[in-house]
Design a protein around this motif. Structure first.
Motif, PDB file in Angstrom:
ATOM      1  N   ILE A 141       5.833   5.065  13.964  1.00 14.85           N
ATOM      2  CA  ILE A 141       5.978   5.660  12.633  1.00 14.85           C
ATOM      3  C   ILE A 141       4.793   5.272  11.746  1.00 14.85           C
ATOM      4  O   ILE A 141       4.504   4.083  11.553  1.00 14.85           O
ATOM      5  N   ALA A 142       4.126   6.305  11.209  1.00 13.20           N
ATOM      6  CA  ALA A 142       2.947   6.076  10.360  1.00 13.20           C
ATOM      7  C   ALA A 142       3.377   5.657   8.954  1.00 13.20           C
ATOM      8  O   ALA A 142       4.318   6.200   8.400  1.00 13.20           O
ATOM      9  N   VAL A 143       2.671   4.662   8.382  1.00  8.06           N
ATOM     10  CA  VAL A 143       2.927   4.235   6.999  1.00  8.06           C
ATOM     11  C   VAL A 143       1.602   4.099   6.277  1.00  8.06           C
ATOM     12  O   VAL A 143       0.643   3.549   6.829  1.00  8.06           O
ATOM     13  N   CYS A 144       1.552   4.602   5.054  1.00  8.46           N
ATOM     14  CA  CYS A 144       0.406   4.349   4.184  1.00  8.46           C
ATOM     15  C   CYS A 144       0.868   3.374   3.104  1.00  8.46           C
ATOM     16  O   CYS A 144       1.904   3.583   2.468  1.00  8.46           O
ATOM     17  N   TYR A 145       0.101   2.286   2.920  1.00 10.79           N
ATOM     18  CA  TYR A 145       0.491   1.237   1.963  1.00 10.79           C
ATOM     19  C   TYR A 145      -0.326   1.329   0.666  1.00 10.79           C
ATOM     20  O   TYR A 145      -0.391   0.374  -0.090  1.00 10.79           O
ATOM     21  N   ASP A 146      -0.968   2.492   0.403  1.00 17.41           N
ATOM     22  CA  ASP A 146      -1.828   2.624  -0.788  1.00 17.41           C
ATOM     23  C   ASP A 146      -1.033   2.437  -2.077  1.00 17.41           C
ATOM     24  O   ASP A 146       0.146   2.786  -2.153  1.00 17.41           O
ATOM     25  N   GLY A 147      -1.775   1.975  -3.111  1.00 17.73           N
ATOM     26  CA  GLY A 147      -1.226   1.591  -4.417  1.00 17.73           C
ATOM     27  C   GLY A 147       0.001   2.341  -4.891  1.00 17.73           C
ATOM     28  O   GLY A 147       1.117   1.815  -4.855  1.00 17.73           O
ATOM     29  N   ASP A 148      -0.171   3.608  -5.333  1.00 19.85           N
ATOM     30  CA  ASP A 148       0.952   4.284  -5.983  1.00 19.85           C
ATOM     31  C   ASP A 148       2.050   4.676  -4.991  1.00 19.85           C
ATOM     32  O   ASP A 148       3.161   4.994  -5.390  1.00 19.85           O
ATOM     33  N   LEU A 149       1.753   4.663  -3.689  1.00 20.73           N
ATOM     34  CA  LEU A 149       2.785   4.958  -2.695  1.00 20.73           C
ATOM     35  C   LEU A 149       3.601   3.699  -2.389  1.00 20.73           C
ATOM     36  O   LEU A 149       4.614   3.766  -1.704  1.00 20.73           O
ATOM     37  N   ALA A 150       3.124   2.555  -2.887  1.00 19.52           N
ATOM     38  CA  ALA A 150       3.766   1.265  -2.587  1.00 19.52           C
ATOM     39  C   ALA A 150       3.921   0.467  -3.877  1.00 19.52           C
ATOM     40  O   ALA A 150       3.365  -0.620  -4.026  1.00 19.52           O
ATOM     41  N   PRO A 151       4.693   1.005  -4.839  1.00 23.20           N
ATOM     42  CA  PRO A 151       4.711   0.391  -6.177  1.00 23.20           C
ATOM     43  C   PRO A 151       5.235  -1.045  -6.217  1.00 23.20           C
ATOM     44  O   PRO A 151       4.962  -1.763  -7.176  1.00 23.20           O
ATOM     45  N   ASP A 152       6.006  -1.458  -5.205  1.00 22.14           N
ATOM     46  CA  ASP A 152       6.555  -2.817  -5.248  1.00 22.14           C
ATOM     47  C   ASP A 152       5.803  -3.793  -4.345  1.00 22.14           C
ATOM     48  O   ASP A 152       6.195  -4.953  -4.233  1.00 22.14           O
ATOM     49  N   LEU A 153       4.737  -3.333  -3.691  1.00 21.70           N
ATOM     50  CA  LEU A 153       4.100  -4.184  -2.679  1.00 21.70           C
ATOM     51  C   LEU A 153       3.482  -5.447  -3.298  1.00 21.70           C
ATOM     52  O   LEU A 153       3.573  -6.529  -2.718  1.00 21.70           O
ATOM     53  N   ASP A 154       2.874  -5.308  -4.490  1.00 22.82           N
ATOM     54  CA  ASP A 154       2.281  -6.497  -5.127  1.00 22.82           C
ATOM     55  C   ASP A 154       3.357  -7.531  -5.449  1.00 22.82           C
ATOM     56  O   ASP A 154       3.168  -8.728  -5.222  1.00 22.82           O
ATOM     57  N   ASP A 155       4.512  -7.060  -5.959  1.00 23.51           N
ATOM     58  CA  ASP A 155       5.607  -7.991  -6.276  1.00 23.51           C
ATOM     59  C   ASP A 155       6.140  -8.653  -5.009  1.00 23.51           C
ATOM     60  O   ASP A 155       6.445  -9.845  -4.997  1.00 23.51           O
ATOM     61  N   VAL A 156       6.269  -7.867  -3.946  1.00 27.48           N
ATOM     62  CA  VAL A 156       6.765  -8.411  -2.676  1.00 27.48           C
ATOM     63  C   VAL A 156       5.816  -9.515  -2.187  1.00 27.48           C
ATOM     64  O   VAL A 156       6.246 -10.612  -1.808  1.00 27.48           O
ATOM     65  N   ALA A 157       4.515  -9.233  -2.237  1.00 27.05           N
ATOM     66  CA  ALA A 157       3.518 -10.217  -1.771  1.00 27.05           C
ATOM     67  C   ALA A 157       3.602 -11.490  -2.611  1.00 27.05           C
ATOM     68  O   ALA A 157       3.624 -12.602  -2.079  1.00 27.05           O
ATOM     69  N   ARG A 158       3.710 -11.306  -3.927  1.00 30.16           N
ATOM     70  CA  ARG A 158       3.760 -12.469  -4.829  1.00 30.16           C
ATOM     71  C   ARG A 158       5.008 -13.312  -4.541  1.00 30.16           C
ATOM     72  O   ARG A 158       4.936 -14.518  -4.379  1.00 30.16           O
ATOM     73  N   LEU A 159       6.165 -12.653  -4.447  1.00 29.27           N
ATOM     74  CA  LEU A 159       7.412 -13.392  -4.209  1.00 29.27           C
ATOM     75  C   LEU A 159       7.428 -14.052  -2.837  1.00 29.27           C
ATOM     76  O   LEU A 159       8.057 -15.084  -2.638  1.00 29.27           O
TER      77      LEU A 159
END
Lengths: 289, 232
Positions: B98-116
């Motif tokens: 399964i293909a996933v793109c992790y680009d900014g606006d497609l992944a709005p919670d990724l920064d919070d996930v990384a921080r936590l």
């Protein structure tokens, strides 16, 4: 349900079946479900028999003003108006012919949340009916049996997650009165009444649920899950309403009172068999009418 | 008091007039889920009269029956007989890429996930890609396939409040679970990417991409490699 799709279909399955049988249609022919929002449609061309069954709605076309539980004829240029009347939440408009609508997973029913299936009708939309047959010259009544009326006393089997409730909550479910609230759609209806606060239940792994599940959120508020329910849920289900009571239940309106009566699973099964026989006999009678 | 449910002594509960629920554990365990899949497969093979549908979940199987043709006791008997037989081989699971793109606006919670999770954004992506995912169950809404397998380092409780209007195709995580959404909906899960996987299919032979038990590997793609509306 194994792919996350509830059975969906009509909220009041008996009324829907009656609309088709009254026209001599095969069971399962697509019909239009009409909520308290009502419906107005214009017959653009041709002539067709229609049946309206379910609830106590007002049905008007040309000179004729009647109620649901009627079979009538609709001709080009005539407007059909169906609006809420004295009782009920849902009515069904069946056609003597085959509506040309989309199907998904072998069904034309519409899953309200996703729009998958036949699709909700939009203002201005045109509906085509194949093999349309005209209806009777004068409106004909479909007898409305007493068990198609709203039902405010519901048989429930306790469980399957009753172990998360204190005995007082189980007692309150059948001893006290509840009422429907305005939070009511095809997915379910929230109830007002005594709080049935569960014990530490927030960690239940999600379990499959049935139409008719009485699900209780952490704050003790009960919701009855209906046709387009989610297929799994992590909130505990204190009880489940027997299937035969659900068609009458959905014809209650918001703020109507409702009471639960506990029965054993064996008794529930007996009731299911008795009701199925009564419904079948009655529908067969309509087909001959 | 009811006894604890176990793989060897599941709890069997009637559900209204038309189903029984078989529960193999009170918490999510691999062994309990395997027991669910084994019983599900056995009942599907048995073609017993009156069984309408079986619905697998994490640790439980709902068996819906036609109350005219059978009853709670008969279906519970069928379950006990299946459990006492040696485990049948379940169909070998498919593996989906399964293909996933992790680009900014497609992944709005990724920064919070990384921080936590106490790691960089790239490390969080690598951790998500490294997970070994399997389809535990469908639930909630059409095509919502719940996967287990989010690595320990990336497991977060669901968010305090839901984000509204999360588009279909969003890749969501919460605790050990991951899923690719099929509808635009509010969600309290963390939105960490976008996929173009078509889970609801037009193919009448296979209406849903995954079967319960299938395995999934995620593959990182650029935005312009995604098919459909997310690209652009």
């Amino acid at each position: 349900m194994r792919f996350g799709v509830p059975a969906s279909g009509p909220m009041d399955r008996i009324a829907y079946a009656a609309a088709n049988r009254a026209l001599g249609n095969p069971d399962g022919q697509p019909a239009i479900e009409i909520s308290l929002g009502g419906l107005r449609l214009v017959c653009l061309s041709g002539e067709i028999g229609i049946a309206v069954a379910g609830g106590g709605f007002v049905v008007e076309t040309g000179e004729i003003v009647t109620g649901s539980w009627s079979v009538l004829n609709l001709a080009a240029g005539e407007t059909l108006s169906i609006r809420p009347g004295p009782w009920g939440c849902w009515t069904y408009l069946g056609f003597a012919g085959r509506p040309d609508v989309a199907h998904w997973l072998g069904s034309a029913a519409t899953h309200a949340l996703s729009g998958l299936g036949g699709g909700a009708l939009q203002p201005g939309q045109t509906l085509t009916i194949a093999d349309a047959a005209p209806g009777p010259a004068a409106a004909r009544r479909i007898p409305c049996p007493v068990w198609a009326r709203p039902q405010d006393e519901l048989h429930v089997v306790i469980g399957p997650q009753d172990r998360f409730f204190p005995p007082e909550a189980i007692e309150a479910l059948s001893a006290q009165a509840f009422a429907l609230t305005d939070a009511y759609d095809r997915m379910g209806v929230r109830l007002s009444g005594p709080l049935l606060t569960p014990l530490n239940s927030l960690s239940i792994p999600s379990e499959p649920v049935l139409r008719g599940s009485v699900q209780v959120s952490g704050d003790g508020v009960a919701t009855v899950l209906l046709a387009d329910h989610q297929t799994t849920g992590g909130y505990p289900k204190i009880a489940t309403i027997i299937d035969a009571d659900l068609d009458g239940f959905v014809q209650l309106r918001p703020h109507d009172p409702v009471a639960f009566r506990k029965v054993t699973a064996d008794r529930a099964l007996q009731i299911a068999r008795q009701r199925a026989q009564i419904h079948q006999d009655w529908l067969n009678g309509l087909g001959r009418g | 008091m009811s006894l604890a449910a176990t793989v060897d002594t599941p709890r069997i509960t009637p559900v209204a007039d038309r189903a029984i629920l078989v529960v193999f554990a009170d918490d999510i365990t691999e062994a309990a889920h395997e027991a669910v899949l084994r019983l599900d497969a056995a009942l599907q093979d048995s073609a017993a009269p009156g069984i309408v549908e079986t619905v697998p979940a994490f640790v439980s199987l709902l068996i819906v029956f036609d109350p005219i043709r059978t009853d709670h006791n008969a279906v519970a008997g069928l379950v006990r007989a299946s459990l006492s037989r040696p485990a049948a081989r379940t169909a070998s699971p498919q593996i989906h890429d399964i293909a996933v793109c992790y680009d900014g606006d497609l992944a709005p919670d990724l920064d919070d996930v990384a921080r936590l999770a106490g790691m960089s954004r790239d490390a969080a992506i690598a951790a998500h890609l490294a997970g070994d995912y399997s389809i535990f169950m469908y639930g909630f809404a059409p095509g919502y396939a719940y996967m287990a397998g989010v690595p320990e380092s990336l497991r977060l409780d669901r968010k305090q409040s839901a984000r509204r209007g999360v588009p279909a195709g969003s890749v969501l995580i919460a605790g050990p679970q991951c899923l690719v959404s099929t509808l635009t909906m509010p969600t309290g899960w963390w939105v960490i990417g976008r996929s173009d996987a078509t889970i609801l299919r037009d193919d009448p032979e296979r209406q849903f991409l995954f079967d319960v038990g299938d395995r999934v590997r995620f593959r990182r793609v650029r935005r312009d490699e995604l098919k459909g509306p997310a690209n652009g």
